[in-house]
Each structure stands twice: as C-alpha cells, then as structure tokens.
Design an enzyme around this catalytic site. Structure first.
Site, PDB file in Angstrom:
ATOM      1  N   MET A   1      67.271 -66.489 -79.068  1.00 49.77           N
ATOM      2  CA  MET A   1      66.134 -67.308 -78.690  1.00 49.77           C
ATOM      3  C   MET A   1      66.640 -68.537 -77.948  1.00 49.77           C
ATOM      4  O   MET A   1      67.549 -69.206 -78.391  1.00 49.77           O
ATOM      5  CB  MET A   1      65.382 -67.717 -79.958  1.00 49.77           C
ATOM      6  CG  MET A   1      64.030 -68.305 -79.716  1.00 49.77           C
ATOM      7  SD  MET A   1      63.219 -68.705 -81.278  1.00 49.77           S
ATOM      8  CE  MET A   1      62.978 -67.096 -81.966  1.00 49.77           C
ATOM      9  N   ASP A 318      63.318 -62.321 -70.263  1.00 49.96           N
ATOM     10  CA  ASP A 318      63.670 -62.984 -71.518  1.00 49.96           C
ATOM     11  C   ASP A 318      62.395 -63.155 -72.349  1.00 49.96           C
ATOM     12  O   ASP A 318      62.109 -64.239 -72.863  1.00 49.96           O
ATOM     13  CB  ASP A 318      64.329 -64.335 -71.220  1.00 49.96           C
ATOM     14  CG  ASP A 318      64.786 -65.053 -72.472  1.00 49.96           C
ATOM     15  OD1 ASP A 318      64.878 -64.402 -73.522  1.00 49.96           O
ATOM     16  OD2 ASP A 318      65.035 -66.269 -72.403  1.00 49.96           O
ATOM     17  N   LEU A 319      61.632 -62.078 -72.457  1.00 45.20           N
ATOM     18  CA  LEU A 319      60.366 -62.110 -73.184  1.00 45.20           C
ATOM     19  C   LEU A 319      60.640 -61.938 -74.667  1.00 45.20           C
ATOM     20  O   LEU A 319      61.170 -60.907 -75.089  1.00 45.20           O
ATOM     21  CB  LEU A 319      59.428 -61.012 -72.671  1.00 45.20           C
ATOM     22  CG  LEU A 319      59.012 -61.169 -71.198  1.00 45.20           C
ATOM     23  CD1 LEU A 319      58.266 -59.939 -70.712  1.00 45.20           C
ATOM     24  CD2 LEU A 319      58.154 -62.422 -71.007  1.00 45.20           C
ATOM     25  N   GLU A 320      60.281 -62.940 -75.464  1.00 44.32           N
ATOM     26  CA  GLU A 320      60.614 -62.953 -76.876  1.00 44.32           C
ATOM     27  C   GLU A 320      59.398 -62.785 -77.782  1.00 44.32           C
ATOM     28  O   GLU A 320      59.509 -62.903 -79.000  1.00 44.32           O
ATOM     29  CB  GLU A 320      61.343 -64.262 -77.208  1.00 44.32           C
ATOM     30  CG  GLU A 320      62.609 -64.426 -76.384  1.00 44.32           C
ATOM     31  CD  GLU A 320      63.360 -65.710 -76.680  1.00 44.32           C
ATOM     32  OE1 GLU A 320      62.936 -66.450 -77.588  1.00 44.32           O
ATOM     33  OE2 GLU A 320      64.372 -65.972 -75.998  1.00 44.32           O
ATOM     34  N   HIS A 321      58.242 -62.506 -77.185  1.00 42.81           N
ATOM     35  CA  HIS A 321      57.012 -62.367 -77.969  1.00 42.81           C
ATOM     36  C   HIS A 321      56.344 -61.022 -77.722  1.00 42.81           C
ATOM     37  O   HIS A 321      55.131 -60.892 -77.770  1.00 42.81           O
ATOM     38  CB  HIS A 321      56.051 -63.520 -77.646  1.00 42.81           C
ATOM     39  CG  HIS A 321      56.684 -64.873 -77.804  1.00 42.81           C
ATOM     40  ND1 HIS A 321      56.957 -65.422 -79.029  1.00 42.81           N
ATOM     41  CD2 HIS A 321      57.147 -65.756 -76.878  1.00 42.81           C
ATOM     42  CE1 HIS A 321      57.536 -66.606 -78.867  1.00 42.81           C
ATOM     43  NE2 HIS A 321      57.664 -66.827 -77.572  1.00 42.81           N
TER      44      HIS A 321
END
Length: 493
Positions: A1, A318-321
């Site tokens: 993250m 960089d999609l973290e959701h």
C-alpha cells in the site's frame, strides 16, 4: 500500500492490527472444530470450519477475525472446502451444477483465444464458471457470463480448453468436453516497453507533499529506469475518466513547478533513455471501471490525452480497492493499441493480491502478460503472509521477499517480476529492509545462493528487478536505495 497523500497513520495502524491479529498463530489453540457461521472478532484455529454465504471454509492459519476478513476475501486465511455444506448434519447444498455444454472457440488472434459455452443449471444457482487451459486455471467468469478471452498466449501454438460450472456452496461440475485451437502467427506489433534493460529499477515520483523530499522530475537520479508519476485522479464528471496536473502544494513547495516544467523534464528523461509512466490508484485513489460503457471509453480517451499531453510512455496499475478484470483488460488493450508498440505497462499489486492463482491481479496479468513490462509486488504493509511452502513469513526479512516471490513465480514469468519495498522506514507502516537485503533477495532468487532460511524451488536468473516507494523518500537518504540496488542489478547476468 502506498503512502497516504496527507497521513500515514492509517497504514501504520492497519499493519499493527494485522500483525497483532496474526500473532495468535504462535499461541496454542483449542482443537479444530465446526464453528458455525463466520463472525468478526473471533479467534479461529487451524482446520476450524465455518460457513459463509452458503459455503464451507477451513482455516489455513490461526487468527482473530476482523471485519473485511470474510473467508471469501482472504484466501491466505481460509480455504474453500469443495462440495462442503453447512456441516454437522448435512443440511447444506451438496448438488453440483450441470456440466457446461457446447464449448466452442469464437475468435483467435496471435496471442488470444475467445471461448463461449451454453449455460449450466443448478438446484440453487450457478455462481460462475472456471476456464481451464489444459490443467491450468486460465480464469473465471460470473454466473451470467458465458464467454471468456484468454490473453497473453504464444503465437502459432495449439491450446486445449475445458469449462467447469460452480455454485456458491463450492460445488463444482465435471469438466466440459475439450475444445482445441491454434493461435495465429506472430503479430508484428507487440509491446512490453522496448529498450528497457534486462534488470530494471522502478521508483515512484510523488505528485504531492507528505513529509518526504519534494523533488523535481529532473532531479531523479539516473539509476531509475522507470519513473512512475503518482497518481492520476478520478474524473468525477466522467465515469471511468482520469485527470492529472502538477499538484498545487508540490508546485508551491518547488517554487512554482508547472505542467510545462514537468513536460520538459519528461522529455529530458527520454533523452537519457528513461521511461516515465502515469500511475492509477494508490492508497486513496481509484478508477471507476465497474461498468463497460461509457467508462472504458472515457478511461481510454482521457488517459490517451494525458499520455499525449505530457509524453508519458504508458501506465502503472496500482488499484488497491478492487478492480473489474474484464473492463480493465479491455481498457488497457485499447489504450496500448492507440499508443503503439513502445507502450509500457507495470502493475503494483499488494502482497495479499498475489497469494492465490485466481486473484484479480493474476487474472489481469494473464490477460495482459504479452504487453506487461514488470509486476512490482508491494512487499510491505503486509503483516505475515504465506510463502510457497505454506509457511507464514513476517515482512521486513529476506525470507519474506524470497518466499513470497517464489510463490508468485508459479504464475508470473521471472522476467516480469520485481521486488517492491519502501525506500526508508518512514515510507511505509511496515516491511522496510535495507538496500543490502534487497540485493541479497535478488541474488538468492537469481542464483540460489546467499539466501536466508528459505530456499527457492528454482533459480530465476531473469528476475526483472526492484521497485521502491518512493523516489522522494529515497531522496531523504541521498538516494541510498537507488545507488545501492541499481549497481547490483547491473552486475547481474
């Protein structure tokens, strides 16, 4: 993250919570048992079983559950029990869907095959379909989607596919009849970012102020091969669209740094042979590709406009959701076709995103691996994670880097995998290692020597390289990360 734009408190707290919750792995637990319905704030032992959304799961590693750690969300903690009912009396659904029929090839290219099939039936409902290429799971669809495209295949190669149906209780049908086809000849287009060195160093350049050094792009040292500008912003007026400008706070901190200055600096980096790309996502950012139309076209058009305006060489995901695999695949393919063969694509999944073969990121990689330059896994803010040997390794160690990389190398080509770490202990909530430890991990993976206690199952001399969050944090130490790791990468065969 990635680091927050304004505060790192959340990530530090989250990392602490994860670590504390998983410490119970080392505390003797009660005998495994059927624990009934899954619930948060409950201590579970290895081999405990629970039910969740009509399916039965078995605990893989002891932990205390939290909201967001539902069994279907964290395969590092829970494994689906195939055909399992609700336990203790056989009252659950144990009937598998019918076998998919009429599996057929509807399209082929030099690197992809598209399949379709007729719907299966189930006593409750069909939850989805798994598509297999030989014995390898190529990808999955939901219950209403009766087609699948397997991207990233080799040209002029024969492949055989089968399809299985599954329901929410974990019951899986037998395989369909097999269908075989051959991909077309080599496409002269191609991608993957030409003229990059075999072993690359990637760094994120922060377009915001957060306590690290404020750095003009022109000041980024020559050691960085790929410079990832972070981040593009969601366009609230156009679903799926993105915007980007030099952040006003950063501009002020740098004495009036403008879009024109950034464009000029990107051009200068190009003359040095560097690649500069634009990242989407980050800790707090997101892109709305939940719907195909008009979101995909809005994304492609707006991103292409930014690439043209600033001179970006491609994008970083960089999609973290969460992400919609089908729509993101379509969007990136369309964008790459507009940009051309020199398009650079990188990804930065979190460690947990690479824990199992059917994760969204690995499905996306399988769809786009023919144009992917590197996947830099974020080996930080992770707590304890499973290595290839099934053991849980703590972040911030050489064993964590090698065991988790070895796990991912089951599914990702070595030439496309990079080790992502924070540049300093202040850059992340946890997981920092010294640059020397990064070099040790790279050497262990490449040669099988100089390892810690974990020994990779193979040697990976083509391992792509390393990444750091961020160039700005690296600047606070006089670029110790870049000047230590890049020479080592240059020394590798």
């Amino acid at each position: 993250m990635k680091a927050a734009r304004h505060s790192r408190v959340f990530t530090m707290v989250l990392s602490l919570v994860l670590s504390v919750a998983l410490l119970v792995t080392f505390i003797p637990a009660a005998s495994a048992a059927d624990r009934g319905a899954w619930a948060p704030n409950v201590s579970y032992a290895v081999n405990d079983t629970v039910t969740y959304n009509g399916a039965t799961y078995k605990c893989i590693q002891s932990h205390t559950s939290l909201v967001g750690w539902e069994p279907s969300n964290v395969p590092a903690l829970w494994g689906l029990t195939q055909g399992g009912g609700t336990g203790g009396g056989g009252g659950g659904d144990v009937t598998a869907p019918s076998v998919p029929t009429n599996v057929r090839v509807t399209a082929t290219t030099s690197t992809s095959v598209t399949l379709a099939w007729n719907a299966s039936s189930d006593n409750v409902a069909v939850a989805g379909y798994d598509v297999f290429r030989g014995s390898t799971l190529a990808g999955s669809t939901n219950g209403s989607t009766l087609m699948f495209t397997n991207y990233g295949l080799a040209a002029s190669t024969s492949y055989t596919f089968t399809v299985k149906a599954k329901d929410a209780a974990g019951n899986i049908s037998a395989a369909s009849g097999a269908v075989s086809t051959t991909t077309g000849p080599t496409d002269p287009g191609g991608g993957g970012g030409s003229k990059l060195p075999k072993h690359t160093l990637t760094g994120y350049w922060q377009n915001f102020v957060n306590g690290s050094s404020n750095v003009r792009l022109s000041a980024v040292p020559n050691e960085y091969d790929i410079i990832v500008v972070s981040f593009a912003d969601m366009d609230s007026s156009k679903p799926g669209g993105v915007t980007f400008n030099v952040d006003s706070g950063l501009s002020s901190a740098l004495g009036g740094y403008t879009n024109a200055n950034l464009i000029s600096d990107i051009q200068a980096k190009h003359t040095q042979g560097k690649k500069v790309i634009l990242s989407i996502g980050g800790e707090k950012g997101n892109i709305d590709l939940s719907t195909a139309s008009p979101n995909v076209s809005n994304f492609v058009n707006s991103m292409y406009g930014l690439i043209t305006q600033f001179g970006f060489d491609g994008i970083d995901i960089d999609l973290e959701h969460g992400l919609n695999v089908a729509n993101m695949t379509s969007a990136v393919r369309q964008l790459q076709q507009k940009v051309g063969s020199n398009f650079v694509l990188t990804m930065a999944p979190q460690t947990i995103d690479m824990q199992y073969a059917t994760s969204s990121y690995l499905q996306l990689y399988n769809n786009l691996k023919d144009i992917t330059s590197v996947i830099n896994v974020q080996y930080y803010n992770s707590g304890c994670m499973l290595g290839r040997d099934g053991k849980c390794y703590s972040q911030g160690t050489v064993d964590f880097l090698t065991a988790l990389s070895d796990l991912t190398l089951q599914w990702v080509a070595p030439s496309q995998l990079g080790i992502g770490v924070p540049a300093t202990s202040s850059a992340a909530g946890g997981g920092y290692v010294t640059p020397q430890v990064v070099n040790q991990a790279l050497g262990c993976l490449a040669t099988g020597t100089g390892c810690g206690s974990y020994k990779p199952v193979a040697k990976y001399p083509d391992i792509r390289g390393a990444m750091t969050w961020s160039i700005n944090w690296d600047a606070t130490t006089g670029y110790k990360f870049a000047t230590t790791v890049k020479p080592y990468l240059n020394s590798m065969p």
